[in-house]
Design an enzyme around this catalytic site. Structure first.
Site, PDB file in Angstrom:
ATOM      1  N   ASP A 169      -3.340  -4.472   5.764  1.00  0.00           N
ATOM      2  CA  ASP A 169      -4.727  -3.996   5.779  1.00  0.00           C
ATOM      3  C   ASP A 169      -4.985  -3.279   7.116  1.00  0.00           C
ATOM      4  OD1 ASP A 169      -7.379  -5.009   4.059  1.00  0.00           O
ATOM      5  OD2 ASP A 169      -7.833  -4.412   6.114  1.00  0.00           O
ATOM      6  N   PRO A 170      -5.359  -1.997   7.093  1.00  0.00           N
ATOM      7  CA  PRO A 170      -5.588  -1.295   8.368  1.00  0.00           C
ATOM      8  C   PRO A 170      -6.679  -1.977   9.208  1.00  0.00           C
ATOM      9  CG  PRO A 170      -5.440   0.276   6.557  1.00  0.00           C
ATOM     10  CD  PRO A 170      -5.494  -1.097   5.941  1.00  0.00           C
ATOM     11  N   TYR A 179       0.653   4.049  -2.757  1.00  0.00           N
ATOM     12  CA  TYR A 179      -0.444   5.032  -2.707  1.00  0.00           C
ATOM     13  C   TYR A 179      -0.253   5.965  -1.516  1.00  0.00           C
ATOM     14  CZ  TYR A 179      -5.337   6.670  -2.600  1.00  0.00           C
ATOM     15  OH  TYR A 179      -6.489   7.434  -2.608  1.00  0.00           O
ATOM     16  N   GLN A 181      -8.410  -0.629  11.764  1.00  0.00           N
ATOM     17  CA  GLN A 181      -9.540   0.241  12.102  1.00  0.00           C
ATOM     18  C   GLN A 181      -9.341   1.606  11.456  1.00  0.00           C
ATOM     19  OE1 GLN A 181      -9.584   0.715  16.371  1.00  0.00           O
ATOM     20  NE2 GLN A 181      -7.504   1.493  16.441  1.00  0.00           N
ATOM     21  N   ARG A 182     -10.449   2.264  11.167  1.00  0.00           N
ATOM     22  CA  ARG A 182     -10.349   3.589  10.547  1.00  0.00           C
ATOM     23  C   ARG A 182     -11.638   4.363  10.779  1.00  0.00           C
ATOM     24  NH1 ARG A 182      -9.215   3.244   4.532  1.00  0.00           N
ATOM     25  NH2 ARG A 182      -7.031   3.115   5.095  1.00  0.00           N
ATOM     26  N   ARG A 197       0.828  -1.215   0.000  1.00  0.00           N
ATOM     27  CA  ARG A 197       0.000   0.000   0.000  1.00  0.00           C
ATOM     28  C   ARG A 197       0.859   1.261   0.000  1.00  0.00           C
ATOM     29  NH1 ARG A 197      -5.209  -2.091   2.234  1.00  0.00           N
ATOM     30  NH2 ARG A 197      -6.027   0.001   2.320  1.00  0.00           N
TER      31      ARG A 197
END
Ligand code: UDP
Length: 312
Positions: free
Chosen positions: A272-273, A146, A275-276, A143
């Site tokens: 992959d995050p 980006y 939490q957001r 990632r």
């Protein structure tokens, strides 16, 4: 009435934005190289007074004749599946593309609006994320192309502001969905809805307890235009602050579509995050803006769009 250049004008966010700008009477010069954008998204705008489109890759050189009041730089593939397929183009459009757009802003004496991202926070260790949080990004992970391109873009935008006094805006966009998304963009909302409509199993990556906060596209555009029209220079989070797990999202989609395809768990992608969720204090205070469309309503409208697009 203003003359506004929209880069990525044929993409999901860009083509929705073009419609809003035209409706409020602005002139729109849309640019897109159609790598992830599509002419179908803007087909109904051709021939409308005040709208023009040219196929240009803003990473190379931008050519816009005539005066320009503002440049809204949205161009960039934004889905994790694109990060794997076209990583160098993503770095180029966030890096060189942003530099070229800032150069255009300087040449035209125009305002510059950067569409940045919640991905600048990476896999955040602070929750919810305020604009003052510097983030937790893996620069060498999949990632990173980006995330780092957008971080570079923000730094370059503020460098032009400080060095050349360009009037700038920076929006950090949180997961946005709605009509004109690519059905095959690989993102969770488009995947779940198209899978459900086709009677296929919904693909949950990992155990589905990771969270996102989904913003309906009309809220997103209204927030971005409120920022453009304000005089606030620093970054502003624009998104929805109601947080859902991917399991909850899947339940909502199954409920709306009456899908009987079930659910399947697939491996969680790297980095992959977990939490957001945006802290919207600045958006509320500076713009008087807050999101209005609840997830359920937005998902219903998006489902209608995909059903008609796919002919289901
Ligand atoms: N995701 C999922 N199934 C899918 C696509 C994505 O469970 O078919 C998950 C993904 O692992 C992530 C979340 O949904 O945790 C949001 O993914 P998306 O690609 O939409 O956006 P981003 O990761 O950039 O927030």
């Amino acid at each position: 009435m203003e003359r506004i250049v929209v880069t990525g004008g044929a993409g999901f966010l860009g083509s929705n934005l073009c419609r809003y700008l035209l409706e409020r009477g602005d002139e729109v010069v849309a640019l897109d190289n159609l790598v992830t954008g599509s002419e179908e998204n803007i087909a109904e705008l051709f021939g409308q007074p005040g709208f023009s489109f040219t196929n240009q890759d803003v990473s190379n050189h931008i050519w816009v004749p005539g005066p320009v009041d503002a440049i809204m730089h949205l161009a960039s593939p934004a889905s994790p599946v694109d990060f794997e397929k076209i990583p160098i183009q993503i770095m180029k459009v966030g890096g060189m593309g942003t530099h070229n757009c800032l150069g255009l802003a300087r040449a035209k004496g125009a305002k510059f609006h950067l569409n940045s991202t919640s991905e600048v926070y990476g896999d955040p260790l602070v929750h919810p994320q305020p604009e003052t949080y510097w983030g937790n990004v893996n620069p060498i992970g999949p990632r990173g192309v980006y995330d780092e391109a957008k971080r570079f873009a923000e730094a370059m935008t503020l460098a032009y502001h400080r060095k050349h006094q360009i009037d700038v805006r920076i929006v950090r966009t949180f997961n946005t969905y709605g009509p004109l998304m690519r059905p095959d963009d690989g993102r969770v909302v488009s995947n779940f809805i198209t899978q459900a409509l086709r009677g296929e199993a919904l693909t949950i990556y990992g155990d589905g307890t990771q969270t996102r906060s989904f913003c309906y596209v009309t809220d997103q555009i209204e927030g971005q235009l409120a920022l453009l029209d304000s005089s606030y220079v620093g970054p502003v989070n624009i998104g929805n602050d109601v947080e859902f797990t991917m399991l909850e999202l899947a339940e909502n989609v199954v409920d709306i579509t009456n899908s009987s395809g079930g659910i399947v768990h697939l491996p969680l992608p790297e980095d992959d995050p977990t939490q957001r969720k945006p802290d919207l204090t600045v958006a509320n205070r500076e713009l008087g803006w807050h999101p209005k469309v609840p997830l359920r309503e937005g998902l219903e409208k998006t489902t209608e769009y995909f059903a008609s697009k796919l002919g289901i």
